[in-house]
Design a protein around this motif. Sequence first.
Motif, PDB file in Angstrom:
ATOM      1  N   HIS A 305       0.819  -1.218   0.000  1.00 13.24           N
ATOM      2  CA  HIS A 305       0.000   0.000   0.000  1.00 13.24           C
ATOM      3  C   HIS A 305       0.854   1.270   0.000  1.00 13.24           C
ATOM      4  CE1 HIS A 305      -4.041  -1.593   0.125  1.00 13.24           C
ATOM      5  NE2 HIS A 305      -3.686  -2.450   1.087  1.00 13.24           N
ATOM      6  N   LYS A 307       3.027   4.151  -1.926  1.00 13.04           N
ATOM      7  CA  LYS A 307       2.821   4.773  -3.233  1.00 13.04           C
ATOM      8  C   LYS A 307       4.115   5.401  -3.737  1.00 13.04           C
ATOM      9  CE  LYS A 307      -2.100   5.793  -2.569  1.00 13.04           C
ATOM     10  NZ  LYS A 307      -3.156   6.853  -2.608  1.00 13.04           N
ATOM     11  N   TRP A 308       4.273   5.406  -5.039  1.00 15.50           N
ATOM     12  CA  TRP A 308       5.473   5.935  -5.682  1.00 15.50           C
ATOM     13  C   TRP A 308       5.747   7.383  -5.265  1.00 15.50           C
ATOM     14  CZ3 TRP A 308       9.420   3.828  -8.169  1.00 15.50           C
ATOM     15  CH2 TRP A 308      10.232   4.616  -8.989  1.00 15.50           C
ATOM     16  N   ASN A 309       4.665   8.146  -5.035  1.00 20.19           N
ATOM     17  CA  ASN A 309       4.822   9.567  -4.679  1.00 20.19           C
ATOM     18  C   ASN A 309       5.027   9.795  -3.179  1.00 20.19           C
ATOM     19  OD1 ASN A 309       2.278   9.161  -3.614  1.00 20.19           O
ATOM     20  ND2 ASN A 309       1.203  10.408  -5.146  1.00 20.19           N
ATOM     21  N   LYS A 311       2.938   8.987  -0.717  1.00 24.09           N
ATOM     22  CA  LYS A 311       1.709   9.272   0.015  1.00 24.09           C
ATOM     23  C   LYS A 311       0.968   8.010   0.450  1.00 24.09           C
ATOM     24  CE  LYS A 311       1.086  13.722  -2.323  1.00 24.09           C
ATOM     25  NZ  LYS A 311       0.200  14.563  -3.181  1.00 24.09           N
ATOM     26  N   GLY A 312       1.647   6.864   0.399  1.00 22.99           N
ATOM     27  CA  GLY A 312       1.013   5.624   0.816  1.00 22.99           C
ATOM     28  C   GLY A 312       1.266   5.324   2.287  1.00 22.99           C
ATOM     29  N   ARG A 327       6.099  -2.764  -5.144  1.00 26.87           N
ATOM     30  CA  ARG A 327       5.587  -1.972  -6.267  1.00 26.87           C
ATOM     31  C   ARG A 327       4.816  -2.838  -7.259  1.00 26.87           C
ATOM     32  NH1 ARG A 327      10.853   0.197  -8.500  1.00 26.87           N
ATOM     33  NH2 ARG A 327      12.011  -0.614  -6.711  1.00 26.87           N
ATOM     34  N   GLU A 360      -2.330   7.531 -12.744  1.00 19.51           N
ATOM     35  CA  GLU A 360      -1.540   7.277 -11.546  1.00 19.51           C
ATOM     36  C   GLU A 360      -0.112   6.821 -11.856  1.00 19.51           C
ATOM     37  OE1 GLU A 360      -2.302   7.922  -8.443  1.00 19.51           O
ATOM     38  OE2 GLU A 360      -4.237   8.743  -9.047  1.00 19.51           O
ATOM     39  N   GLU A 363       2.532   8.506  -9.916  1.00 24.91           N
ATOM     40  CA  GLU A 363       1.894   9.012  -8.686  1.00 24.91           C
ATOM     41  C   GLU A 363       1.734   7.847  -7.708  1.00 24.91           C
ATOM     42  OE1 GLU A 363       1.316  12.098  -7.818  1.00 24.91           O
ATOM     43  OE2 GLU A 363       2.167  12.822  -9.699  1.00 24.91           O
ATOM     44  N   HIS A 364       0.660   7.091  -7.870  1.00 32.32           N
ATOM     45  CA  HIS A 364       0.475   5.903  -7.025  1.00 32.32           C
ATOM     46  C   HIS A 364       1.482   4.815  -7.406  1.00 32.32           C
ATOM     47  CE1 HIS A 364      -2.638   2.949  -5.059  1.00 32.32           C
ATOM     48  NE2 HIS A 364      -1.400   2.517  -4.903  1.00 32.32           N
ATOM     49  N   PHE A 365       1.668   4.629  -8.722  1.00 34.86           N
ATOM     50  CA  PHE A 365       2.415   3.465  -9.196  1.00 34.86           C
ATOM     51  C   PHE A 365       3.753   3.827  -9.849  1.00 34.86           C
ATOM     52  CE2 PHE A 365      -2.174   2.324  -9.835  1.00 34.86           C
ATOM     53  CZ  PHE A 365      -2.268   1.450  -8.761  1.00 34.86           C
TER      54      PHE A 365
END
Length: 389
Positions: A305, A307-309, A311-312, A327, A360, A363-365
């Motif tokens: 959970h 995140k690449w950015n 924020k996870g 990832r 994403e 961002e997420h990924f």
Amino acid sequence: MHDKTRSDTPDTPELRRDLEPEELLAVILDYTGKIANERSLDRVLMLMADMGKQIVVSDRCTVWLLDEQRNELWSKVAHGVTELRIPLGAGLAGHSIATGEPIFIDDAYTNEPFRDALEQGALLTDKQTGYRTKALLVIPFRNNEGAVIGCYQAINKMTPSGTFSERDLRNLSLAASYSGKSIESALLVQEIEETQREIIFTMGEIGESRSKETANHVKRVAEYSYILALGLGLDQEEADLLKMASPMHDIGKVAIPDSILHKPGPLTDVEFELMKTHTEIGYNLLKNSKRRILKTAAIVAVQHHEKWNGKGYPHGLKGEEIHLYGRITAIADVFDALGSDRVYKKAWELERILELFRQERGEHFDPNVVDAFFDNLPAIRSVREHYPE
């Protein structure tokens, strides 16, 4: 019938000479060193077939194993062909394994004592492939308890004599003695890893079932992770490792209350903070294991959970601070979750999921994992068809 073992046949290797004693020793030492470092049964079998082929200077060499559960002999590795399975007792391999005795044949087409076995095996294969079998040497090998578990089958001696000798018998018997014990060890490793895999899938299913998700969710995530790992250039062993470990990504859900897992609407801030703890709970369950699979599963559990950015959760890791396993599993898990019905939502259409992934990317990924996902989308979609809800 044209004899394809003759040196004047253009598509056949030229005749060679037998190895000198020091050359033979070098071959044996080289292969035994390689085999000792191998964990994969398939690669052990390939190395053994190659070793046998070089030791007796044959055109082909097959390693047959006994499958007692299916009453068959099988070979994952045979020079010139793909996996083979034959009934127990069929052909020369079956005869040698049944009797525990080696077999010499100088010419398959004139041999009478083994005519029936040859017609079930080599001669039948020749008719189907156009290959010309002449000389054969079959030697059984045994496990540590002395039970026959398989055999070497060498085909066509590639020296001017064209026939196998007593020296070849001694040399291949030496290889067979080592091979039986090595294969037994490889089979034991395989059995242990298969048992671990079954336990991991079962534990993963328990974690998912707590939140009313299907057993096929963990199977799909495992397959997606495997496809993505290979697509990103990981080797076969590492891709297999991630495939075995990724089903444990949500094992920490076993400690999350049903009132949160089964809530049909959005979670409150307090509930969501509690839900997030499943990552560290899973990690703590797995982190102390010395097994490769469970150590990998611990990474996946705690990082899928993130995140690449940055924020996870749970640690706010960013970019390559997140392990590649985390990832990969992140996108595999999200793709499957979005495409499935949950207590709090209906399944998304594929194009809506793909558009989210485009947005994403970075961002997420991980951008590279997103690219690998799109590059392998047909294979990923076929997994979902194979393991439906």
